[in-house]
Design a protein around this motif. Structure first.
Motif, PDB file in Angstrom:
ATOM      1  N   SER A   1       0.832  -1.202   0.000  1.00 57.68           N
ATOM      2  CA  SER A   1       0.000   0.000   0.000  1.00 57.68           C
ATOM      3  C   SER A   1       0.868   1.253   0.000  1.00 57.68           C
ATOM      4  CB  SER A   1      -0.924  -0.015   1.225  1.00 57.68           C
ATOM      5  OG  SER A   1      -1.841   1.050   1.191  1.00 57.68           O
ATOM      6  N   ALA A   2       1.985   1.205   0.730  1.00 58.43           N
ATOM      7  CA  ALA A   2       2.914   2.335   0.730  1.00 58.43           C
ATOM      8  C   ALA A   2       3.501   2.553  -0.666  1.00 58.43           C
ATOM      9  CB  ALA A   2       4.027   2.099   1.744  1.00 58.43           C
ATOM     10  N   PHE A   3       3.770   1.470  -1.363  1.00 65.67           N
ATOM     11  CA  PHE A   3       4.279   1.571  -2.731  1.00 65.67           C
ATOM     12  C   PHE A   3       3.291   2.325  -3.624  1.00 65.67           C
ATOM     13  CE2 PHE A   3       3.879  -0.284  -6.999  1.00 65.67           C
ATOM     14  CZ  PHE A   3       5.093   0.079  -7.548  1.00 65.67           C
ATOM     15  N   LEU A   4       2.016   1.996  -3.484  1.00 68.08           N
ATOM     16  CA  LEU A   4       0.997   2.687  -4.281  1.00 68.08           C
ATOM     17  C   LEU A   4       0.982   4.174  -3.969  1.00 68.08           C
ATOM     18  CD1 LEU A   4      -1.926   0.100  -4.002  1.00 68.08           C
ATOM     19  CD2 LEU A   4      -0.292   0.377  -5.866  1.00 68.08           C
ATOM     20  N   MET A   5       1.119   4.507  -2.684  1.00 65.07           N
ATOM     21  CA  MET A   5       1.154   5.917  -2.300  1.00 65.07           C
ATOM     22  C   MET A   5       2.342   6.619  -2.951  1.00 65.07           C
ATOM     23  SD  MET A   5       3.017   8.157  -0.139  1.00 65.07           S
ATOM     24  CE  MET A   5       3.737   7.136   1.146  1.00 65.07           C
ATOM     25  N   VAL A   6       3.507   5.981  -2.928  1.00 67.96           N
ATOM     26  CA  VAL A   6       4.710   6.577  -3.507  1.00 67.96           C
ATOM     27  C   VAL A   6       4.534   6.801  -5.008  1.00 67.96           C
ATOM     28  CG1 VAL A   6       7.149   6.154  -4.011  1.00 67.96           C
ATOM     29  CG2 VAL A   6       6.252   5.666  -1.732  1.00 67.96           C
ATOM     30  N   VAL A   7       3.930   5.822  -5.678  1.00 67.61           N
ATOM     31  CA  VAL A   7       3.745   5.935  -7.128  1.00 67.61           C
ATOM     32  C   VAL A   7       2.817   7.102  -7.475  1.00 67.61           C
ATOM     33  CG1 VAL A   7       2.728   4.811  -9.149  1.00 67.61           C
ATOM     34  CG2 VAL A   7       4.240   3.523  -7.629  1.00 67.61           C
ATOM     35  N   VAL A   8       1.693   7.188  -6.778  1.00 66.19           N
ATOM     36  CA  VAL A   8       0.735   8.268  -7.063  1.00 66.19           C
ATOM     37  C   VAL A   8       1.362   9.626  -6.763  1.00 66.19           C
ATOM     38  CG1 VAL A   8      -1.496   9.249  -6.418  1.00 66.19           C
ATOM     39  CG2 VAL A   8      -1.252   6.775  -6.669  1.00 66.19           C
ATOM     40  N   PHE A   9       2.091   9.714  -5.652  1.00 61.23           N
ATOM     41  CA  PHE A   9       2.744  10.978  -5.314  1.00 61.23           C
ATOM     42  C   PHE A   9       3.823  11.316  -6.342  1.00 61.23           C
ATOM     43  CE2 PHE A   9       6.239  13.221  -3.115  1.00 61.23           C
ATOM     44  CZ  PHE A   9       5.571  14.390  -2.774  1.00 61.23           C
ATOM     45  N   ALA A  10       4.604  10.321  -6.748  1.00 58.65           N
ATOM     46  CA  ALA A  10       5.672  10.571  -7.719  1.00 58.65           C
ATOM     47  C   ALA A  10       5.105  11.068  -9.045  1.00 58.65           C
ATOM     48  CB  ALA A  10       6.491   9.301  -7.940  1.00 58.65           C
ATOM     49  N   LEU A  11       3.944  10.546  -9.434  1.00 56.79           N
ATOM     50  CA  LEU A  11       3.319  11.016 -10.670  1.00 56.79           C
ATOM     51  C   LEU A  11       2.919  12.488 -10.538  1.00 56.79           C
ATOM     52  CD1 LEU A  11       2.273  10.443 -13.489  1.00 56.79           C
ATOM     53  CD2 LEU A  11       0.123   9.654 -12.469  1.00 56.79           C
ATOM     54  N   ALA A  12       2.387  12.854  -9.369  1.00 54.40           N
ATOM     55  CA  ALA A  12       2.028  14.258  -9.145  1.00 54.40           C
ATOM     56  C   ALA A  12       3.271  15.138  -9.197  1.00 54.40           C
ATOM     57  CB  ALA A  12       1.324  14.403  -7.800  1.00 54.40           C
ATOM     58  N   VAL A  13       4.366  14.664  -8.611  1.00 56.34           N
ATOM     59  CA  VAL A  13       5.620  15.427  -8.643  1.00 56.34           C
ATOM     60  C   VAL A  13       6.111  15.568 -10.073  1.00 56.34           C
ATOM     61  CG1 VAL A  13       8.028  15.431  -7.910  1.00 56.34           C
ATOM     62  CG2 VAL A  13       6.253  14.749  -6.301  1.00 56.34           C
ATOM     63  N   THR A  14       6.011  14.473 -10.832  1.00 55.17           N
ATOM     64  CA  THR A  14       6.479  14.499 -12.220  1.00 55.17           C
ATOM     65  C   THR A  14       5.719  15.538 -13.041  1.00 55.17           C
ATOM     66  OG1 THR A  14       7.040  12.149 -12.105  1.00 55.17           O
ATOM     67  CG2 THR A  14       6.786  13.095 -14.286  1.00 55.17           C
ATOM     68  N   LYS A  15       4.409  15.545 -12.898  1.00 54.97           N
ATOM     69  CA  LYS A  15       3.592  16.499 -13.656  1.00 54.97           C
ATOM     70  C   LYS A  15       3.911  17.939 -13.276  1.00 54.97           C
ATOM     71  CE  LYS A  15      -0.309  13.361 -14.375  1.00 54.97           C
ATOM     72  NZ  LYS A  15      -1.748  13.093 -14.069  1.00 54.97           N
ATOM     73  N   HIS A  16       4.318  18.133 -12.026  1.00 50.29           N
ATOM     74  CA  HIS A  16       4.590  19.503 -11.564  1.00 50.29           C
ATOM     75  C   HIS A  16       6.023  19.933 -11.850  1.00 50.29           C
ATOM     76  CE1 HIS A  16       4.657  23.048  -9.012  1.00 50.29           C
ATOM     77  NE2 HIS A  16       5.688  22.547  -8.356  1.00 50.29           N
ATOM     78  N   ARG A  17       6.978  19.060 -11.559  1.00 49.08           N
ATOM     79  CA  ARG A  17       8.388  19.454 -11.625  1.00 49.08           C
ATOM     80  C   ARG A  17       8.979  19.390 -13.029  1.00 49.08           C
ATOM     81  NH1 ARG A  17       9.833  22.280  -7.124  1.00 49.08           N
ATOM     82  NH2 ARG A  17       9.398  21.125  -5.208  1.00 49.08           N
ATOM     83  N   LEU A  18       8.563  18.388 -13.806  1.00 54.82           N
ATOM     84  CA  LEU A  18       9.170  18.232 -15.133  1.00 54.82           C
ATOM     85  C   LEU A  18       8.493  19.175 -16.120  1.00 54.82           C
ATOM     86  CD1 LEU A  18       9.719  14.382 -15.294  1.00 54.82           C
ATOM     87  CD2 LEU A  18      11.103  16.167 -14.225  1.00 54.82           C
TER      88      LEU A  18
END
Length: 823
Positions: free
Chosen positions: A463-480
């Motif tokens: 479940s923590a992995f899923l949280m990391v993935v969803v958060f990382a996608l949000a970071v990607t859309k914002h930072r890149l």
């Protein structure tokens, strides 16, 4: 949004929304009584009143009725019977019967569309007398809870007389204010108490309203009360929602504003902040579907209340996480996260964002505390750990709503200030590396011994992995984004990839968000050499992959690197990602960091891992880098010798043929013409094929005709060598043809025929005008040799050193005319 018309029993609705269930009355779990037994039970109660005698048999009749509470309907005549028994001066009722009578009356009030108002007046009078006269002798949390529930239900009945409503509300207030200590031992009944309060608040006037609302929030603040209950907080949240929704549905805008204002302002600073958060969340949830300007103002006030509590929590914790493990802070973090998850859209506010991050990392996914406890006990003494704690956490409603909380967390991230974003991003990336280190050690300690505990811990980590993935996608859309410096984009990309590598072991399913994030960040590192180098340098060094010294807590265990599944999953991630940016990777970096690990994992017993190592070799051999072309070519040639040796020594037991074949094809295509490495590769393949064929101890015709069973590994290498006839350069081709011919003539006739037939087809279909004439001439000569020379046995074990003449004569079916015709 809650709708009162759809909520028959408010207490059950509160329980269902809080993740708890009634554990007090066994009737909820027992089978329903039959219609016959229900009829008999009512008959027994009438008999009790008629004979003025109440015994255990009649008590059982009450329980029989309540066993069918869901389907039971209590009509006015039956309610009158119950009230007559309760008010009879000649009946001596056992103490345990009173809550049951009140429950049946509650069913009557809630299920009857139009209960007799005269009968309700009588009931209010009887219940009031009961609590005035008998309650002192029969105090119990059960009776207290059922009394509050029934009194609230009386006040909630439409068209009830003002006198009955006033008496009910006054008695309810007195019970809450004077007998609140009974709540401390009635956590199982708390939903009933809150439901009674909810009914009362929905129907009370200003005088009783404030008293009841104060009592509601003081439930949290009693020293001996049920503090520390997330379920209680959720009940308060949904109770506020239910009450406010009723006002909204009836368009009672004056009551909407009055109730919401009181709900937000009544909990003063001396009340527990949990109640403040949950009350505000209830207002947010109830008003989430309304566009009324007044309700929007209430939403702003509610958000501000939650933000104030969150800011105080961060200040008191002296940091973004609950590092001091304060139980009060722990509960408050859970309440804030659940409140925000159930409130609909909430404006972005920095304290809320930080609290959500803290809740996710320390409360919802508390992996580090669990890891420390496991590693703190010697192997075999897991009972001392309190394994139920992990299972309880899996059943915790906060954990079960991790997905919804993660969604709110990512929404808050989008609008947070840059400083908070950077801080939380680093917390998440550090969390991933801590999970990798901790879970790897726990896995090695528990595997094969405490599989159930290990499995439960991995459910949390998944479940923590899923949280990391969803958060990382949000970071990607914002930072890149082009608005950020390229260096920032590169750093974020590397951190996300490293974090994913740490969590790769927990990737059980294929996620679109995972693939989208990978594609986004890989593009970034493909464009920058320093980012590529930084990512490769984060790979665990070779010296640590097979060395147990890094696992100081596991010194007494026999460490086998290939059984370290957590580490293997991480290396597999690198083996898959590095080939996508291999063009940007400097040759010295590949030689020093990647090559040793690549060759180690070629010998991994898992075919998927081994194939990925071969794919890495293919990617490197196929790559080109203009700046150091000579150095890169030299390294490619040097690696081929060890690659072929490593691959063939593990074939066919470990080395996957498809991986090795792709590697061989790549090296003959991309190494310079006439490279000694290619000659070595071909010589080694022929030698391996000869050895494999020589180990076959049979001359069965079917075996050689089909090349199956023991001959299959040899056949695969032969097929690879045949394919190389069209791939190797002209300088190498003569050597390949010579070695092949020497091998083929050694085969039994059946084997020769099979190989020659494949050669016929391959040469006939070839359109390579450069090498086809040479291959035709060679095949003619080879066919002639095979037709004229008796084949020798494959081994000396059972084949013998010669083949009898009859066999040789029968196989002599190849003629030069036939060969020429087919070609």
């Amino acid at each position: 949004m809650a709708k009162q018309a759809q909520t028959l029993f408010l207490e059950e609705w509160l329980r269902s929304n809080s993740g708890s269930s009634s554990k007090i009355n066994s009737r909820h779990s027992s089978s329903s009584s039959s219609a016959r037994s229900i009829i008999q039970a009512w008959a027994d109660l009438r008999d009790s009143l008629q004979h003025q005698s109440f015994n255990q048999h009649h008590l059982q009749s009450l329980k029989t009725l309540l066993n069918s509470e869901i389907s039971l309907y209590v009509a006015d005549p039956q309610a009158k019977l119950l009230l007559s028994i309760l008010s009879s001066p000649n009946l001596s009722l056992p103490h345990e019967s009173f809550p049951l009578f009140l429950r049946l009356l509650y069913i009557w009030v809630r299920k009857s569309s139009k209960p007799s108002l005269v009968l309700i007046d009588s009931a209010v009078e009887i219940i009031s007398h009961l609590f005035s006269v008998r309650f002192e002798l029969n105090k119990s949390s059960f009776l207290f809870a059922e009394g509050v529930l029934l009194l609230g239900a009386f006040s909630f009945v439409p068209s009830v007389s003002e006198t009955s409503k006033k008496i009910s509300l006054e008695l309810l207030c007195r019970l809450l204010e004077e007998e609140y200590q009974l709540i401390s031992s009635s956590e199982g009944h708390i939903a009933n108490v809150l439901a009674g309060i909810g009914y009362a608040l929905s129907s009370s006037g200003n005088g009783h309203f404030v008293r009841i609302l104060n009592s509601l929030f003081e439930i949290w603040d009693k020293e001996d009360g049920p503090r520390g209950s997330v379920s209680l907080g959720l009940m308060i949240l949904h109770l506020i929602e239910w009450i406010l929704s009723g006002f909204i549905n009836s368009h009672s805008f004056e009551r909407i504003n009055g109730f919401a204002r009181e709900a937000l302002e009544t909990p003063k600073t001396h009340y527990a902040p949990f109640a403040v958060v949950m009350a505000a969340a209830g207002v947010l949830r109830a008003s989430s579907r309304s566009v009324s300007r007044g309700l929007r103002q209430l939403r702003n006030s509610a958000e501000e209340r939650i933000e104030t509590v969150a800011r105080g929590l961060i200040y008191n914790s002296k940091g973004p996480t609950n590092s001091d493990n304060n139980p009060g802070n722990s509960l408050l973090l859970q309440c804030i996260s659940l409140a925000l998850a159930r409130s609909g859209f909430v404006s972005s506010r920095t304290p809320l964002f930080i609290c959500l991050a803290s809740a996710l990392l320390t409360e919802i996914f508390p992996l580090q505390p669990f890891y420390r406890r496991v590693l703190g006990y010697p192997h075999g003494n897991m009972a001392a750990l309190g394994l139920n704690d992990v299972k309880k956490h899996l059943d915790n409603i906060t954990f079960r709503e991790a997905g919804a909380i993660t969604g709110v967390f990512c929404s808050q991230y989008v609008s947070a200030d840059e400083e908070s974003k950077c801080m939380v991003e680093n917390l998440i990336w550090d969390f991933c590396q801590d999970v990798y280190v901790g879970h790897r050690r726990v896995y090695l300690m528990l595997q094969g011994g405490e599989d159930e505990l290990l499995g439960d811990l991995e459910k949390i980590a998944e479940s923590a992995f899923l949280m990391v993935v969803v958060f990382a996608l949000a970071v990607t859309k914002h930072r890149l984004d082009s608005k950020f410096p390229q260096e920032t984009q590169m750093n974020i990309s590397v951190k996300i990839l490293v974090s994913f590598s740490c969590m790769e072991y927990f990737r059980r399913i294929r996620l679109p968000e995972y693939m989208d994030t990978i594609r986004g960040v890989v593009v970034s590192i493909q464009e920058n050499e320093s980012a590529c180098v930084s990512f490769v340098e984060s790979m665990p060094p070779y010296v640590d992959l097979t060395n147990q010294e890094a696992l100081s807590s596991l010194q007494t265990m026999d460490y086998i690197w290939s059984k370290d599944e957590v580490q293997t999953a991480r290396i597999l991630f690198y083996l898959r990602v590095i080939p996508t940016c291999i063009e940007r990777l400097p040759t010295p970096m590949f030689r020093k960091v990647v090559a040793p690990t690549m060759f180690l994992y070629m010998g991994h017993p898992n075919g998927k891992v081994a194939r990925s190592s071969h794919s890495m070799f293919v990617a490197f051999v196929s790559s080109a880098k203009d700046s150091d072309d000579d150095e890169r070519v030299l390294l490619k040639e040097q690696l081929v010798f060890y690659y072929i040796q490593r691959s063939l020594e593990g074939y066919p037991e470990i080395t996957p043929f498809e991986g090795m074949a792709s590697g061989v094809a790549a090296l003959v295509r991309h190494l310079p013409c006439g490279s000694p490495s290619i000659f070595y590769c071909i010589h080694s393949l022929v030698e391996k094929a000869n050895n494999l064929c020589s180990e076959v101890a049979t001359l069965e015709a079917d075996l050689w005709n089909n090349w199956q069973g023991e001959l299959e590994p040899c056949k695969k290498i032969l097929e690879l060598l045949l394919r190389l006839l069209s791939l190797v350069d002209i300088q190498v081709l003569p050597s390949l043809m010579k070695l092949l011919a020497q091998m083929i003539v050694q085969l039994p006739k059946d084997g020769q025929n099979m190989v020659l037939n494949e050669l016929y087809a391959q040469v006939a279909e070839s359109d390579d005008v450069t090498r086809k004439p040479t291959l035709v001439s060679w095949l003619q000569s080879l066919s002639y040799l095979c037709s004229q020379t008796p084949s020798r046995g494959a081994t000396s074990k059972g084949v013998g050193h010669e083949v009898n003449a009859a066999s040789a004569s029968s196989m002599d079916v190849l003629s030069l005319n036939r060969i020429n015709a087919r070609l």
